[in-house]
Design an enzyme around this catalytic site. Structure first.
Site, PDB file in Angstrom:
ATOM      1  N   TYR A  33      39.487  71.124  53.427  1.00 62.70           N
ATOM      2  CA  TYR A  33      40.614  71.185  52.495  1.00 62.70           C
ATOM      3  C   TYR A  33      41.575  70.051  52.856  1.00 62.70           C
ATOM      4  O   TYR A  33      42.752  70.258  53.138  1.00 62.70           O
ATOM      5  CB  TYR A  33      41.310  72.552  52.498  1.00 62.70           C
ATOM      6  CG  TYR A  33      41.863  72.872  51.120  1.00 62.70           C
ATOM      7  CD1 TYR A  33      41.020  73.310  50.108  1.00 62.70           C
ATOM      8  CD2 TYR A  33      43.206  72.676  50.819  1.00 62.70           C
ATOM      9  CE1 TYR A  33      41.496  73.554  48.832  1.00 62.70           C
ATOM     10  CE2 TYR A  33      43.690  72.913  49.548  1.00 62.70           C
ATOM     11  CZ  TYR A  33      42.828  73.362  48.565  1.00 62.70           C
ATOM     12  OH  TYR A  33      43.310  73.600  47.303  1.00 62.70           O
ATOM     13  N   HIS A  38      45.087  64.501  57.076  1.00 63.07           N
ATOM     14  CA  HIS A  38      43.706  64.262  57.518  1.00 63.07           C
ATOM     15  C   HIS A  38      43.268  62.842  57.160  1.00 63.07           C
ATOM     16  O   HIS A  38      42.612  62.159  57.953  1.00 63.07           O
ATOM     17  CB  HIS A  38      42.735  65.226  56.819  1.00 63.07           C
ATOM     18  CG  HIS A  38      42.899  66.665  57.186  1.00 63.07           C
ATOM     19  ND1 HIS A  38      43.271  67.628  56.287  1.00 63.07           N
ATOM     20  CD2 HIS A  38      42.711  67.303  58.361  1.00 63.07           C
ATOM     21  CE1 HIS A  38      43.312  68.802  56.882  1.00 63.07           C
ATOM     22  NE2 HIS A  38      42.983  68.641  58.143  1.00 63.07           N
ATOM     23  N   GLN A 154      47.299  71.811  70.534  1.00 62.03           N
ATOM     24  CA  GLN A 154      45.848  71.588  70.451  1.00 62.03           C
ATOM     25  C   GLN A 154      45.486  70.226  71.063  1.00 62.03           C
ATOM     26  O   GLN A 154      44.500  70.099  71.798  1.00 62.03           O
ATOM     27  CB  GLN A 154      45.411  71.655  68.988  1.00 62.03           C
ATOM     28  CG  GLN A 154      43.961  71.272  68.762  1.00 62.03           C
ATOM     29  CD  GLN A 154      43.488  71.568  67.354  1.00 62.03           C
ATOM     30  OE1 GLN A 154      43.118  72.689  67.061  1.00 62.03           O
ATOM     31  NE2 GLN A 154      43.484  70.587  66.490  1.00 62.03           N
TER      32      GLN A 154
HETATM   33  O1  PAF Z   1      42.658  71.269  63.869  1.00 65.46           O
HETATM   34  C1  PAF Z   1      41.664  71.788  63.312  1.00 65.46           C
HETATM   35  O2  PAF Z   1      41.457  71.649  62.106  1.00 65.46           O
HETATM   36  C2  PAF Z   1      40.699  72.601  64.137  1.00 65.46           C
HETATM   37  O3  PAF Z   1      41.364  73.344  65.112  1.00 65.46           O
HETATM   38  C3  PAF Z   1      39.566  71.782  64.756  1.00 65.46           C
HETATM   39  C4  PAF Z   1      40.092  70.768  65.754  1.00 65.46           C
HETATM   40  C5  PAF Z   1      38.802  71.046  63.662  1.00 65.46           C
HETATM   41  C6  PAF Z   1      38.590  72.697  65.483  1.00 65.46           C
HETATM   42  O4  PAF Z   1      38.038  73.631  64.615  1.00 65.46           O
END
Ligand code: PAF
Length: 282
Positions: A33, A38, A154
Site C-alpha cells: 500500500y 515508500h 524499528q
Molecule cells: O516497516 C514495515 O513496513 C515493516 O515493519 C517491515 C520492515 C517491512 C517488516 O515487515
C-alpha cells in the site's frame, strides 16, 4: 516492465544472476500500500544501486492478536505501478505459506531496546519484524536496505540486529515524508475516517510545537512532554499510547534535551494506531 516474484527460489536466483553481472542491489522492505514515503526510499535506492527490489509482504508475525492484520490495506496493482515509477525492477511478493511454511519455528529477537516505546505496547512486534527482515535479508541479500525514520525504533532495532549478527548489509535510514498538512505518511492513514484524519493532525502539530519550544531554548524534557500531551489531549478522539523523549541511540528516557534526542509518540485515532516522531539535535 517490473517483475513480481512470488517464490524464494526464484528471487534468490535473480539476485545471484544480477550479482554475477556485477550489479549492486538496493532493497526496500515494505508491507505494501505504497505511499510517497515508500517511493522516496525506492528512488533513493535507485540512485545508489543498479537493481532495486521492493518487498511487499504483510507480515503476520509482527501483528498482535487484536491488531489490524486483517484490515491492513493491500493493493498489489497500485504498488506495482508506484514501484516501477520509483525505478524498482523487482517486487518480491511471497505468500504467508512461502515465508512461514508448516513447521516454521525460528525467530530472531533483539532484546533491550525492543521493550520500550512501541515494544512496550506491542509485545512480540519487534520479534516479528526482526524475524521477517532477517529472512528477507537472506533472500534478497542486498548491499543496502532502506528504512523510513517514521519507525525510528524499528530502524534502531534493525541496526542493532545487523551489528549483533554481523550482517553485511548497510542499513540506510531515510527521513519521514509528510502530507502537505503535516500528517506523517502511513499506509494506515487510508483507514482513518475523514474526521479522524483531521483529528490526527494534532500529532504532527504537537511535535512541531515541541520543536519550536526546544529551538526557543527549553531543554527540560518534562516541559516538552507537557506541551505535547496538552495539545493532543485537546482532541477527544485521539488516545495517547505513549509520548517519549529518549536518547536516539539507547532509547533511554532523557531529562534534559541535549545531544541527539528522539521525541516519539503513538496514539489511537479512532480505530487506527499511528506513530510519529521528530529527531532533535540540541
Ligand atoms: O516497516 C514495515 O513496513 C515493516 O515493519 C517491515 C520492515 C517491512 C517488516 O515487515
Amino acid at each position: 516492465m517490473i517483475k513480481v516474484i512470488t517464490t524464494i527460489e526464484e528471487m534468490k536466483k535473480i539476485i545471484k544472476d544480477e550479482k554475477a553481472q556485477g550489479k549492486s542491489i538496493g532493497f526496500v522492505p515494505t508491507m505494501g500500500y505504497l505511499h510517497d514515503g515508500h517511493i522516496s526510499l525506492v528512488k533513493r535506492a535507485k540512485a545508489e544501486n543498479d537493481v532495486v527490489v521492493v518487498s511487499i509482504f504483510v507480515n503476520p508475525t509482527q501483528f498482535g492478536v487484536n491488531e489490524d492484520y486483517d484490515v491492513y490495506p493491500r493493493d498489489l496493482e497500485g504498488d506495482k505501478a508506484r514501484s516501477e515509477e520509483g525505478g524498482a525492477q523487482y517486487i518480491f511478493h511471497p505468500t504467508v505459506e512461502e515465508m512461514y511454511p508448516y513447521g516454521y519455528q525460528t525467530f530472531v529477537e533483539v532484546f533491550g531496546i525492543t521493550d520500550k516505546l512501541c515494544g512496550a505496547s506491542r509485545p512480540g512486534h519487534f520479534r516479528g519484524v526482526t524475524t521477517v527482515v532477517n529472512k528477507l535479508f537472506q533472500i534478497v541479500s542486498p548491499h543496502k536496505a532502506y528504512f523510513g525514520l517514521k519507525d525510528a525504533q524499528q530502524v534502531a532495532v534493525i541496526e542493532k540486529m545487523v551489528r549483533d549478527l554481523n550482517i553485511e548489509i548497510e542499513v540506510v535510514p531515510c527521513p519521514i515524508v509528510r502530507e502537505s498538512d503535516g500528517l506523517a505518511m502511513s499506509s494506515r492513514n487510508v483507514n482513518l475516517s475523514e474526521t479522524d484524519r483531521q483529528s490526527a493532525l494534532v500529532l504532527s502539530k504537537s511535535l512541531f510545537k515541541a520543536k519550536e519550544a526546544i529551538e526557543a531554548g527549553i531543554q527540560d524534557a518534562k516541559a516538552i512532554y507537557l506541551i505535547i500531551e496538552k495539545n493532543i489531549s485537546e482532541e477527544v478522539s485521539v488516545h495517547i499510547d505513549y509520548i517519549k523523549i529518549v536518547d536516539f541511540d539507547t532509547l533511554e528516557d532523557v531529562t534534559v534535551i541535549e545531544g541527539r534526542v528522539l521525541i516519539a509518540l503513538a496514539a489511537k485515532v479512532g480505530k487506527v494506531r499511528l506513530i510519529d516522531n521528530i529527531i532533535m539535535e540540541a
